[in-house]
Design a protein around this motif. Structure first.
Motif, short mmCIF file in Angstrom:
data_model
loop_
_atom_site.label_atom_id
_atom_site.label_comp_id
_atom_site.label_asym_id
_atom_site.label_seq_id
_atom_site.Cartn_x
_atom_site.Cartn_y
_atom_site.Cartn_z
N ARG A 92 -6.33 -78.46 -25.33
CA ARG A 92 -5.50 -79.17 -24.43
C ARG A 92 -4.74 -78.68 -23.45
NH1 ARG A 92 -4.17 -84.14 -29.03
NH2 ARG A 92 -6.42 -84.79 -28.72
N MET A 93 -4.16 -78.03 -23.25
CA MET A 93 -3.46 -77.08 -22.77
C MET A 93 -3.61 -76.87 -21.21
SD MET A 93 -1.07 -74.33 -24.44
CE MET A 93 -2.42 -73.03 -25.43
N PHE A 94 -5.10 -76.62 -21.19
CA PHE A 94 -6.26 -75.97 -20.31
C PHE A 94 -6.62 -77.62 -18.54
CE2 PHE A 94 -5.92 -72.79 -22.49
CZ PHE A 94 -4.78 -71.92 -22.13
N MET A 95 -6.91 -78.92 -19.64
CA MET A 95 -7.48 -79.82 -19.65
C MET A 95 -6.63 -80.98 -19.52
SD MET A 95 -11.24 -78.88 -21.31
CE MET A 95 -11.94 -80.18 -20.47
N SER A 96 -6.88 -81.90 -18.45
CA SER A 96 -6.46 -83.42 -18.69
C SER A 96 -7.23 -84.21 -19.20
CB SER A 96 -6.64 -83.65 -17.26
OG SER A 96 -7.62 -83.97 -16.72
N ALA A 97 -8.64 -84.26 -19.72
CA ALA A 97 -9.33 -85.09 -20.63
C ALA A 97 -8.62 -84.94 -21.65
CB ALA A 97 -10.41 -83.95 -21.19
N ASP A 98 -8.78 -86.75 -21.92
CA ASP A 98 -8.89 -86.67 -23.49
C ASP A 98 -10.21 -86.59 -24.75
OD1 ASP A 98 -7.58 -88.44 -25.82
OD2 ASP A 98 -8.09 -91.00 -24.65
N ILE A 99 -8.82 -85.28 -25.96
CA ILE A 99 -10.29 -85.02 -26.26
C ILE A 99 -9.77 -85.52 -28.28
CG2 ILE A 99 -10.41 -82.63 -27.51
CD1 ILE A 99 -9.36 -81.25 -24.50
N ARG A 100 -10.57 -85.56 -28.51
CA ARG A 100 -10.23 -86.16 -30.06
C ARG A 100 -11.49 -85.40 -30.91
NH1 ARG A 100 -8.45 -92.42 -29.23
NH2 ARG A 100 -6.78 -91.70 -27.49
N LEU A 101 -10.97 -85.10 -32.60
CA LEU A 101 -11.60 -84.73 -33.06
C LEU A 101 -12.04 -86.23 -34.47
CD1 LEU A 101 -9.94 -82.13 -34.98
CD2 LEU A 101 -12.26 -81.40 -33.30
N PHE A 102 -13.41 -85.65 -34.35
CA PHE A 102 -13.64 -86.71 -35.35
C PHE A 102 -14.86 -86.38 -36.41
CE2 PHE A 102 -13.49 -88.79 -31.37
CZ PHE A 102 -13.12 -90.22 -31.15
N ASP A 103 -15.27 -86.70 -37.73
CA ASP A 103 -15.93 -86.70 -38.95
C ASP A 103 -16.89 -88.08 -38.78
OD1 ASP A 103 -14.61 -88.33 -40.00
OD2 ASP A 103 -13.38 -87.42 -41.53
N ASP A 104 -17.11 -88.47 -37.99
CA ASP A 104 -18.59 -90.02 -38.33
C ASP A 104 -18.72 -89.82 -36.99
OD1 ASP A 104 -19.46 -92.25 -39.76
OD2 ASP A 104 -18.67 -92.58 -37.55
#
Length: 122
Positions: A92-104
């Motif tokens: 996240r420090m290097f990218m402007s993308a919205d990054i999210r974790l999922f388990d489904d």
């Protein structure tokens, strides 16, 4: 081994077993193609069946992320591995993308395609 599914500006990647540098380079080609013809791309990484990855994959991923820091919209990562989750937070420090974790899987697919989380059943 990886499986790629490209649909418009959406790229779904499933990693099974060992994630090799050759696998990562195949992923890079798909992303570069998507960027060239679609602009910003959204990614769905299913890492639930990944057993391991090598240091050269981690290094390549870091370089690739920095080179394409503004080329991603949403990145959904399916994993139960704490090291992968930690790596996501570092990226996240290097990218402007919205990054999210999922388990489904369904929730990840709905979110990465631009929607929100599906309503709870029942």
């Amino acid at each position: 081994m990886i499986s790629l599914n490209v649909k418009g500006n959406q790229i779904a990647v499933t990693v099974m077993g060992q994630f090799t540098l050759a696998d990562y380079q195949e992923f890079e080609q798909a992303v570069n193609y998507g960027i060239q013809f679609q602009g910003t791309v959204n990614l769905l990484f299913d890492l639930r069946d990944m057993l391991s990855f090598s240091v050269d994959v981690a290094w390549e991923e870091l370089k690739f992320s920095r080179e394409h820091k503004t080329d991603f919209g949403r990145i959904a990562i399916l994993t139960g591995d704490q090291w992968v989750a930690w790596s996501m937070w570092v990226n996240r420090m290097f990218m402007s993308a919205d990054i999210r974790l999922f388990d489904d899987l369904d929730m990840a697919q709905a979110w990465v395609t631009g929607g929100e989380w599906p309503a709870a059943a029942g």
